[in-house]
Scaffold this motif. Structure first.
Motif, PDB file in Angstrom:
ATOM      1  N   ALA A  13      48.993  35.271  29.964  1.00  0.00           N
ATOM      2  CA  ALA A  13      48.406  34.217  29.126  1.00  0.00           C
ATOM      3  C   ALA A  13      48.211  32.934  29.929  1.00  0.00           C
ATOM      4  O   ALA A  13      47.197  32.233  29.782  1.00  0.00           O
ATOM      5  N   MET A  14      49.158  32.625  30.785  1.00  0.00           N
ATOM      6  CA  MET A  14      49.005  31.433  31.623  1.00  0.00           C
ATOM      7  C   MET A  14      47.880  31.610  32.630  1.00  0.00           C
ATOM      8  O   MET A  14      47.132  30.671  32.909  1.00  0.00           O
ATOM      9  N   LEU A  15      47.746  32.820  33.201  1.00  0.00           N
ATOM     10  CA  LEU A  15      46.661  33.063  34.148  1.00  0.00           C
ATOM     11  C   LEU A  15      45.300  32.788  33.513  1.00  0.00           C
ATOM     12  O   LEU A  15      44.389  32.274  34.170  1.00  0.00           O
ATOM     13  N   LYS A  16      45.160  33.150  32.254  1.00  0.00           N
ATOM     14  CA  LYS A  16      43.895  32.888  31.571  1.00  0.00           C
ATOM     15  C   LYS A  16      43.567  31.399  31.579  1.00  0.00           C
ATOM     16  O   LYS A  16      42.392  31.005  31.617  1.00  0.00           O
ATOM     17  N   ASN A  17      44.587  30.563  31.547  1.00  0.00           N
ATOM     18  CA  ASN A  17      44.384  29.114  31.501  1.00  0.00           C
ATOM     19  C   ASN A  17      44.457  28.438  32.866  1.00  0.00           C
ATOM     20  O   ASN A  17      44.110  27.263  32.980  1.00  0.00           O
ATOM     21  N   VAL A  18      44.900  29.191  33.873  1.00  0.00           N
ATOM     22  CA  VAL A  18      45.069  28.615  35.212  1.00  0.00           C
ATOM     23  C   VAL A  18      43.934  29.003  36.157  1.00  0.00           C
ATOM     24  O   VAL A  18      43.423  28.158  36.919  1.00  0.00           O
ATOM     25  N   LEU A  19      43.505  30.274  36.115  1.00  0.00           N
ATOM     26  CA  LEU A  19      42.468  30.721  37.050  1.00  0.00           C
ATOM     27  C   LEU A  19      41.159  29.970  36.805  1.00  0.00           C
ATOM     28  O   LEU A  19      40.665  29.896  35.679  1.00  0.00           O
ATOM     29  N   GLY A  20      40.598  29.423  37.860  1.00  0.00           N
ATOM     30  CA  GLY A  20      39.404  28.591  37.750  1.00  0.00           C
ATOM     31  C   GLY A  20      39.735  27.129  37.568  1.00  0.00           C
ATOM     32  O   GLY A  20      38.851  26.275  37.671  1.00  0.00           O
ATOM     33  N   MET A  21      41.020  26.814  37.317  1.00  0.00           N
ATOM     34  CA  MET A  21      41.451  25.435  37.106  1.00  0.00           C
ATOM     35  C   MET A  21      42.335  24.923  38.241  1.00  0.00           C
ATOM     36  O   MET A  21      42.808  23.788  38.186  1.00  0.00           O
ATOM     37  N   VAL A  22      42.612  25.787  39.219  1.00  0.00           N
ATOM     38  CA  VAL A  22      43.375  25.360  40.398  1.00  0.00           C
ATOM     39  C   VAL A  22      42.500  25.515  41.639  1.00  0.00           C
ATOM     40  O   VAL A  22      41.490  26.218  41.624  1.00  0.00           O
ATOM     41  N   SER A  23      42.914  24.866  42.697  1.00  0.00           N
ATOM     42  CA  SER A  23      42.145  24.921  43.945  1.00  0.00           C
ATOM     43  C   SER A  23      42.208  26.322  44.551  1.00  0.00           C
ATOM     44  O   SER A  23      43.122  27.108  44.273  1.00  0.00           O
ATOM     45  N   THR A  24      41.212  26.606  45.365  1.00  0.00           N
ATOM     46  CA  THR A  24      41.156  27.886  46.086  1.00  0.00           C
ATOM     47  C   THR A  24      41.090  27.586  47.582  1.00  0.00           C
ATOM     48  O   THR A  24      41.162  26.432  48.012  1.00  0.00           O
ATOM     49  N   GLU A  25      40.924  28.621  48.376  1.00  0.00           N
ATOM     50  CA  GLU A  25      40.894  28.438  49.830  1.00  0.00           C
ATOM     51  C   GLU A  25      39.768  27.510  50.273  1.00  0.00           C
ATOM     52  O   GLU A  25      39.943  26.685  51.174  1.00  0.00           O
ATOM     53  N   ASN A  26      38.611  27.610  49.626  1.00  0.00           N
ATOM     54  CA  ASN A  26      37.435  26.863  50.087  1.00  0.00           C
ATOM     55  C   ASN A  26      37.034  25.692  49.207  1.00  0.00           C
ATOM     56  O   ASN A  26      36.131  24.943  49.567  1.00  0.00           O
ATOM     57  N   TYR A  27      37.707  25.534  48.061  1.00  0.00           N
ATOM     58  CA  TYR A  27      37.319  24.483  47.129  1.00  0.00           C
ATOM     59  C   TYR A  27      38.547  23.841  46.487  1.00  0.00           C
ATOM     60  O   TYR A  27      39.512  24.545  46.143  1.00  0.00           O
ATOM     61  N   SER A  28      38.503  22.527  46.318  1.00  0.00           N
ATOM     62  CA  SER A  28      39.453  21.908  45.395  1.00  0.00           C
ATOM     63  C   SER A  28      39.053  22.332  43.989  1.00  0.00           C
ATOM     64  O   SER A  28      37.934  22.814  43.774  1.00  0.00           O
ATOM     65  N   TYR A  29      39.956  22.178  43.014  1.00  0.00           N
ATOM     66  CA  TYR A  29      39.604  22.657  41.671  1.00  0.00           C
ATOM     67  C   TYR A  29      38.427  21.896  41.089  1.00  0.00           C
ATOM     68  O   TYR A  29      37.644  22.443  40.317  1.00  0.00           O
ATOM     69  N   ASN A  30      38.248  20.636  41.478  1.00  0.00           N
ATOM     70  CA  ASN A  30      37.080  19.888  41.026  1.00  0.00           C
ATOM     71  C   ASN A  30      35.818  20.405  41.703  1.00  0.00           C
ATOM     72  O   ASN A  30      34.779  20.612  41.062  1.00  0.00           O
TER      73      ASN A  30
END
Length: 977
Positions: free
Chosen positions: A579-596
């Motif tokens: 349930a948390m992953l549903k709300n976290v994935l796409g909302m945190v930074s990745t290797e090539n991008y900050s979350y913004n």
């Protein structure tokens, strides 16, 4: 385009005819010569036809007059003298939309249908309702829908009841709604916007029947009306009908309903107000801080869109500069914004929730310093372009879910037409506006708007909303004492008269409409209904062991991709991490991008990528279901590779160990859940009650209901102690879920074979997790329980749930007819009409799970008694053939709602994953069409089996719940901190 012969109608004057190519339509603006009515036509090939009649209705006080009138005119009329034609239409038409809405400055009565005969019926009933309502002949309508003193016996205490009164008690129980009202009050103290059009419960009892009728006489006249027709129809024929049967009865009148502009302030103002929390909730960090500015008028075409873009770029996007500045300063746990542009003078609000009221000055300082820096250094161009693309994609796609797109165009037209009767097109023809926005992104246009309207604008306010323990109970006691004093002032004769009035209203509510009255309403025949079930289509494929499903559906150049991963072999303890992953994935930074940057990259190049979780119920085994974690993407069909690329980026490189960002997400999530659980209290209670008897509902509660909320509360309260377990749990779940062997791919597009789907899927699958993991399996044990959750609300949400298959009964399509009968007859009459609740509903699924629930309900025990008496009602159910026809048509209407391209493909995917068949779907439809009285009577056993489980959940006011504690095994606060 069927505008032929409109110019030959001598009763109308054509003001303007123009091409509305942005909407694939031809537009025409007219005026009815005799009555002065304004008419706007959008003619096209959309068979989901829309009609509305709207009136400009600026409120003159806080009594909710406009809202009560909206309810009341739909309670019978001259040509259709039944007590509730709205309900009769809801249960006996093929409408695709049927409602009425009160706004801060207008009241709108819209209908929609794909059936031409049905469309004419709906249009006639609504026109008769607004121009010739029964309110002049029956004062009990006002008392039922608005407010009345209720006294069953002269020895009882006096109560205030009424549908709108109770609805608004629910609205004003929400701090978010209370804040909205205070913002209006502060920004527009001298105009209609300073009043609550819905009605403030403190003032609703001041409304008199005389003022109520005078308002209708004055403003519900064609000269104050706005009539809209949209879709594939003979426009001349519809216009001739409207003239012949209604508009020709009226002469043009001079009506002053124009909205007055609020004089700009010399300097900003600041106010502090209170809102109620329960005695057990904490007042610490529970304040709302709001910074509000008026933005010119909505007749500024570019501003109307520009501030939507500014809002998204500065506040709505994850990591948006102003939102992040406030979060970094620790001002509130959730930063929200409002751009209200559906009124004459739009306003822009920046809101910090769960804040410390002492931080108000710092809140203002951070906003101003951040905006000043943004003006100096410029808004991130990537953020601007992403925002522009997101809004333009939505505009071009025109998928509004259950709302017909023609209705949304019509409502948006009022955002200019209501204030400039020569221009309904301003905010619905937006291609040129978006082109202008893209051009302006290379200039300082947006920065200058921020400087002018958000920094150097004295027409602004700061609103501080502070919590106060027990405020709701204290106000309830003040009202109780006021009513006791009022009762003491009445003579014996006056009390007896009040008791008689109460009995008379109850008698009126219980009386059946005469057969003659009922036959006045137009009704379709069963022969007007298509016998065949809606077909579906898909093509199965496979690549390297991965199942592919494609749908060849016209999508206007858009591709809809869904990547599904089964979670069925996880353990129960893992679900909170999923349930948390549903709300976290796409909302945190990745290797090539900050979350913004990630958000901006996705929105600049697509219509969005969103995670979700769906459950599919087996059509072959009612006790079996499968749950999948899904990523849904909308892209232009030549950019499918981009969707796979970004989902891969999110799944394989998301930085789940970013503790600062996770803490922010938890705070925001808690704030949003607090709002959702109460605003949708009927759904909250129904899901929670169902979770005690259904494994799938238990899972849903763990993913998004009260059980998940309890976990989020714990995370937010003690993040330091919980964070390591959270991070480890999410990482472990990622490896267990996002694997090649669990992948299923669905794609909707006009020519899916040209998309390169197979190659993209194969490449994507090669990047998924493959480390060993511990397989389990969801057990999801359930335990019957009666429980209640206390809030500071003044109303209840009362639910009861059970499973009829466990009692040895079977699903049948007749249950769809039963839902209509209960929702618009038994429950409507007993829970809404007599009980005063705003809403009531039931549900019966193929799995055997069923529930009853109420919405904004002043009662608790009484509503449960209504549920318990439902089987007796059904066993004596004895409608005539005409009524049964209505119920069947109403049930079919729910099956035949128009579907967008995306929804059509999603339906087919759901059928495939559920192993359903057209044969079963047709059988269900046949059972609906062939449903008879005896079929409904037999369903009394189904309802009795559900109610007999005594499995109830109530979300509601602490005083009401505490007074009925004996009903529950467990009572606790909805919000525990």
């Amino acid at each position: 385009m069927k505008l032929e012969n409109v110019d030959k109608l001598g009763t109308y004057e054509i003001i303007e005819e123009r091409d509305a190519g942005d909407l694939n339509s031809k537009g025409m603006l007219l005026r009815h010569k005799k009555s002065g009515a304004r008419i706007f036509l959008l003619s096209n090939d959309d068979d989901n036809k829309v009609f509305y009649i709207a009136f400009r209705t600026p409120p003159v006080d806080n009594t909710g007059l406009t809202h009560i009138l909206e309810h009341s005119v739909l309670c019978g009329s001259k040509r259709y003298p039944v007590k509730d034609p709205f309900v009769e239409l809801a249960k006996g038409s093929l409408n695709t939309f049927l409602n009425a809405m009160t706004y801060p400055d207008k009241t709108v009565y819209p209908v929609a249908s794909c059936n031409d005969k049905d469309f004419d019926n709906l249009m006639r009933v609504y026109l008769d309702a607004v121009f010739y309502p029964a309110i002049y002949n029956e004062e009990k309508i006002f008392r039922q829908e608005g407010w009345h003193y209720e006294l069953e016996d002269t020895e009882d205490e006096i109560r205030i009841n009424g549908v709108v009164y109770n609805e608004m008690k629910g609205v004003f129980s929400s701090p978010d709604s209370a804040l909205d009202r205070e913002v209006f009050n502060t920004l527009f103290p001298d105009t209609a916007y300073g009043f609550e059009s819905g009605g403030d419960p403190r003032y609703i009892p001041e409304l008199t029947g005389e003022s109520f009728l005078n308002f209708h006489k004055t403003l519900y006249h064609p000269s104050n009306s706005y009539i809209y027709l949209y879709g594939d129809m003979d426009m001349a024929e519809k216009l001739e009908l409207i003239d012949r049967e209604y508009l020709s009865d009226f002469d043009e009148a001079s009506i002053d309903s124009a909205l007055k502009l609020q004089k700009p302030f010399d300097k900003p103002i600041r106010v502090t107000r209170k809102y109620g929390i329960t005695n057990e909730e904490s007042e610490e960090n529970a304040a709302y801080l709001s910074y509000n500015c008026v933005i010119d008028t909505c007749l500024q075409r570019e501003l109307y869109v520009a501030f939507q873009i500014i809002e998204n770029a500065l506040l709505e996007a994850p990591g948006a500069v102003l939102k992040q500045a406030l979060l970094d300063e620790g001002i509130g746990s959730d930063i929200q914004s409002v751009y209200e542009n559906g009124i004459l003078q739009p306003y822009f609000s920046i809101i910090a929730k769960n804040a410390d009221q002492k931080d108000a000055d710092r809140f203002i300082r951070v906003i101003r310093e951040t905006l000043e820096k943004t003006v100096r250094e410029g808004i991130d161009k990537k953020a601007l372009l992403a925002s522009i693309n997101a809004f333009e994609f939505q505009y071009r796609e025109a998928d509004f879910g259950s709302y017909p797109k023609g209705l949304m165009y019509g409502l948006n037209a009022l955002d200019s037409w209501l204030y400039d009767e020569t221009d309904p097109y301003m905010h619905i023809l937006q291609n040129d506006t978006f082109a202008y926005m893209r051009k302006m992104a290379d200039t300082r246009y947006f920065e200058e708007l921020v400087e002018k309207y958000l920094l150097n604008n004295p027409h602004s306010s700061v609103v501080i909303l502070e919590p106060e323990k027990g405020l709701t109970a204290k106000n309830d006691e003040i009202l109780r004492k006021k009513l006791l004093d009022y009762k003491a002032s009445l003579s014996k004769e006056e009390l007896e008269r009040m008791a008689e009035d109460t009995k008379a209203l109850r008698k009126y509510q219980e009386e059946e409409d005469t057969e003659e009255a009922m036959r006045s309403l137009p009704l379709l025949e069963i022969s007007d209904i298509r016998k065949e079930a809606r077909p579906f289509s898909y093509e199965e494929g496979e690549v390297n062991g991965i199942r592919l499903l494609t749908h060849r559906i016209f999508t206007n150049g858009i591709g809809y991709l869904t990547l599904c991963f089964s979670i069925d072999d996880l353990n129960d303890a893992d679900i909170k991490y999923v349930a948390m992953l549903k709300n976290v994935l796409g909302m945190v930074s990745t290797e090539n991008y900050s979350y913004n940057q990630l958000f901006n990259e996705i929105n600049e190049n697509s219509g969005g990528i969103r995670p979700g979780i769906s459950t599919y119920y087996s059509a072959k085994d009612t006790g079996s279901f499968s749950t999948r974690f899904e990523f849904s993407a909308k892209v232009f069909s030549d950019r499918l590779d981009f969707a796979f690329k970004m989902i891969k980026e999110i799944l394989t490189t998301s930085k789940l160990s970013d503790e600062k960002r996770l803490k922010e997400i938890v705070g925001i999530l808690r704030s949003r859940l607090e709002e959702q659980l109460l605003s949708g209290g009927h759904q909250t209670a129904a899901l929670r009650a169902s979770s005690h008897i259904s494994r799938s509902s238990k899972l849903a509660d763990m993913l998004s209901g009260i059980e998940f909320f309890r976990y989020v509360e714990r995370l937010d309260t003690d993040f330091e102690a919980e964070k390591e377990d959270l991070i480890a749990g999410m990482k472990r779940s990622m490896n267990a879920i996002f694997r090649k062997e669990k992948l299923f791919v669905d794609y909707i597009e006009s020519e899916p074979e040209k998309s390169g789907l197979k190659a993209l899927t194969e490449e994507f699958a090669g990047c998924l997790f493959d480390a060993p993991y511990e397989k389990g399996g969801l057990t999801l044990p359930t335990e019957k329980l009666t429980e209640a959750y206390r809030t500071a609300s003044k109303v209840q949400y009362v639910a009861a749930a059970g499973n009829f298959i466990k009692a040895g009964l079977h699903y049948t399509g007749a249950l769809r007819v039963l839902k209509v009968i209960l929702g618009y007859n038994y429950l409507w009459n007993n829970v809404r009409v007599k009980g005063g609740a705003y809403g009531c509903m039931s549900s019966f699924s193929r799995t055997g799970n069923a529930f009853f629930t109420s919405y904004r309900d002043p009662n608790l025990r009484r509503t449960l008694e209504v549920y318990r008496n439902a089987p007796d009602y059904l066993r004596s159910f004895d409608p005539d053939d005409r009524d049964m026809t209505k119920y069947i048509i109403g049930a079919i209407s729910g099956l035949d709602l128009p579907l967008s391209s995306f929804a059509e493909g999603q339906r087919a995917m759901s059928i495939y994953l559920s192993e359903d068949s057209l044969e079963f779907i047709q059988k269900e439809r046949d059972q609906v069409l062939q449903c008879g009285v005896e079929d409904i009577r037999r369903l009394a056993d189904h309802v009795e089996a559900v109610i007999a489980e005594n499995n109830i959940c109530v979300v509601g006011g602490e005083t009401q719940i505490d007074s009925e504690k004996a009903l529950f095994d467990r009572v606790e606060n909805l919000y525990t901190d």
